[in-house]
Design a protein around this motif. Structure first.
Motif, PDB file in Angstrom:
ATOM      1  N   VAL A   1     -41.661  27.485 -25.212  1.00 45.85           N
ATOM      2  CA  VAL A   1     -40.985  26.682 -26.236  1.00 45.85           C
ATOM      3  C   VAL A   1     -40.740  25.306 -25.652  1.00 45.85           C
ATOM      4  O   VAL A   1     -40.263  25.178 -24.524  1.00 45.85           O
ATOM      5  CB  VAL A   1     -39.625  27.319 -26.652  1.00 45.85           C
ATOM      6  N   LYS A   2     -41.084  24.262 -26.415  1.00 45.75           N
ATOM      7  CA  LYS A   2     -40.814  22.890 -25.963  1.00 45.75           C
ATOM      8  C   LYS A   2     -40.003  22.164 -27.040  1.00 45.75           C
ATOM      9  O   LYS A   2     -40.398  22.165 -28.209  1.00 45.75           O
ATOM     10  CB  LYS A   2     -42.130  22.125 -25.796  1.00 45.75           C
ATOM     11  N   ILE A   3     -38.903  21.594 -26.594  1.00 42.64           N
ATOM     12  CA  ILE A   3     -38.035  20.873 -27.517  1.00 42.64           C
ATOM     13  C   ILE A   3     -37.877  19.449 -26.998  1.00 42.64           C
ATOM     14  O   ILE A   3     -37.693  19.238 -25.787  1.00 42.64           O
ATOM     15  CB  ILE A   3     -36.616  21.508 -27.581  1.00 42.64           C
ATOM     16  N   PHE A   4     -37.937  18.473 -27.882  1.00 43.17           N
ATOM     17  CA  PHE A   4     -37.624  17.098 -27.495  1.00 43.17           C
ATOM     18  C   PHE A   4     -36.388  16.675 -28.286  1.00 43.17           C
ATOM     19  O   PHE A   4     -36.406  16.588 -29.508  1.00 43.17           O
ATOM     20  CB  PHE A   4     -38.795  16.160 -27.786  1.00 43.17           C
ATOM     21  N   LEU A   5     -35.288  16.450 -27.543  1.00 44.47           N
ATOM     22  CA  LEU A   5     -34.045  16.045 -28.198  1.00 44.47           C
ATOM     23  C   LEU A   5     -33.952  14.525 -28.200  1.00 44.47           C
ATOM     24  O   LEU A   5     -34.222  13.880 -27.185  1.00 44.47           O
ATOM     25  CB  LEU A   5     -32.831  16.598 -27.439  1.00 44.47           C
ATOM     26  N   ASP A   6     -33.554  13.988 -29.315  1.00 44.10           N
ATOM     27  CA  ASP A   6     -33.410  12.537 -29.406  1.00 44.10           C
ATOM     28  C   ASP A   6     -32.092  12.204 -30.090  1.00 44.10           C
ATOM     29  O   ASP A   6     -31.427  13.085 -30.635  1.00 44.10           O
ATOM     30  CB  ASP A   6     -34.599  11.957 -30.197  1.00 44.10           C
ATOM     31  N   CYS A   7     -31.735  10.934 -30.063  1.00 40.45           N
ATOM     32  CA  CYS A   7     -30.474  10.507 -30.670  1.00 40.45           C
ATOM     33  C   CYS A   7     -30.512   8.985 -30.698  1.00 40.45           C
ATOM     34  O   CYS A   7     -31.118   8.375 -29.802  1.00 40.45           O
ATOM     35  CB  CYS A   7     -29.332  10.990 -29.775  1.00 40.45           C
ATOM     36  N   SER A   8     -29.880   8.358 -31.665  1.00 41.11           N
ATOM     37  CA  SER A   8     -29.893   6.892 -31.706  1.00 41.11           C
ATOM     38  C   SER A   8     -29.169   6.338 -30.476  1.00 41.11           C
ATOM     39  O   SER A   8     -28.251   6.987 -29.949  1.00 41.11           O
ATOM     40  CB  SER A   8     -29.211   6.383 -32.974  1.00 41.11           C
TER      41      SER A   8
END
Ligand code: DC
Length: 224
Positions: free
Chosen positions: A140-147
């Protein structure tokens, strides 16, 4: 076969908190890979070795021992048998780590250390290049982002909670922008979403909402 979850993304997305909660819920070994770069940076600072002194850095890397001891609620980090769990969060390490983390020799050392730490375990790892470089075949690969504005906001509040009042919101925002630039523009293993990673924008989500989303994704993939 061990099960591998890769969580990548910039600082301030809630990555560490989210990864820790998921590791507890699903009984996965939690590896925060930033600590490896922080330990290497601390050792270089302790020995007054600058980023330009590659031979000296190489010597340091030959003998360095970095361990995560999973004791109780909080993992303890040991650098050459000394507990540096708090020390690697100090300002000098914080403001220098991105420079050392950009060096090829440092990354060439950190990647096998990370793989070794994960060996034979069901793991969740957080970092910047887990899904792209360290474990390109992660389950499983997750890319978390946020402003950037929200990341600065969270970091600013966190600083105040921790009694750090010497930075204004604008300064925190500027630091975040600079760090992001360094991490995304570096030549080796830049911070980038793996093609097959699932992108989650956490700007308007609560921690629990992100945790639940990822837990469901993992449960769907993990059949045991
Ligand atoms: O996640 P953190 O802030 O503790 O990371 C510390 C530094 O290490 C930061 O400059 C990013 C870098 N890092 C990296 O280049 N690759 C990783 N897999 C993890 C962290």
């Amino acid at each position: 076969m061990a099960f591998i979850v890769a969580i990548d993304g910039p600082a301030g997305t809630g990555k560490s908190t989210i990864t820790k909660l998921i590791s507890e819920k699903l009984n996965l070994l939690n590896i925060n890979t930033g600590i490896i770069y922080r330990c290497i940076t601390l050792e270089c600072l302790n020995k007054n070795v600058t980023v330009n002194e590659l031979e000296k850095i190489d010597d340091i890397l030959k003998n360095i021992k970095i361990e995560i001891r999973h004791i109780g609620k909080q993992d303890q980090i040991f650098l050459n048998n000394e507990n540096v769990t708090s020390r690697i969060r100090f300002k000098d390490v914080d403001s220098n780590v991105a420079k050392y983390a950009a060096l090829k020799i440092v990354r060439d050392k950190a990647t096998p250390i990370t793989r070794k730490m994960a060996e034979n375990n069901d793991v969740i790892l957080e970092g910047r290049d887990i899904g792209t470089v360290v474990f390109p075949n992660a389950d499983v690969k997750i890319f978390l982002d946020c402003s950037e504005a929200e990341r600065a906001n969270r970091r600013y509040k966190q600083n105040i909670e921790n009694g750090i009042n010497n930075l204004t919101y604008e300064e925190v925002l500027e630091n975040i922008k600079q760090r992001n630039k360094l991490e995304t523009e570096r030549e080796i293993a830049p911070l980038v979403k793996a093609e097959d990673a699932i992108y989650i924008d956490t700007t308007n989500l609560k921690i629990e909402e992100v945790v639940n989303k990822i837990v469901n994704i993992i449960k769907e993939k993990r059949s045991y």
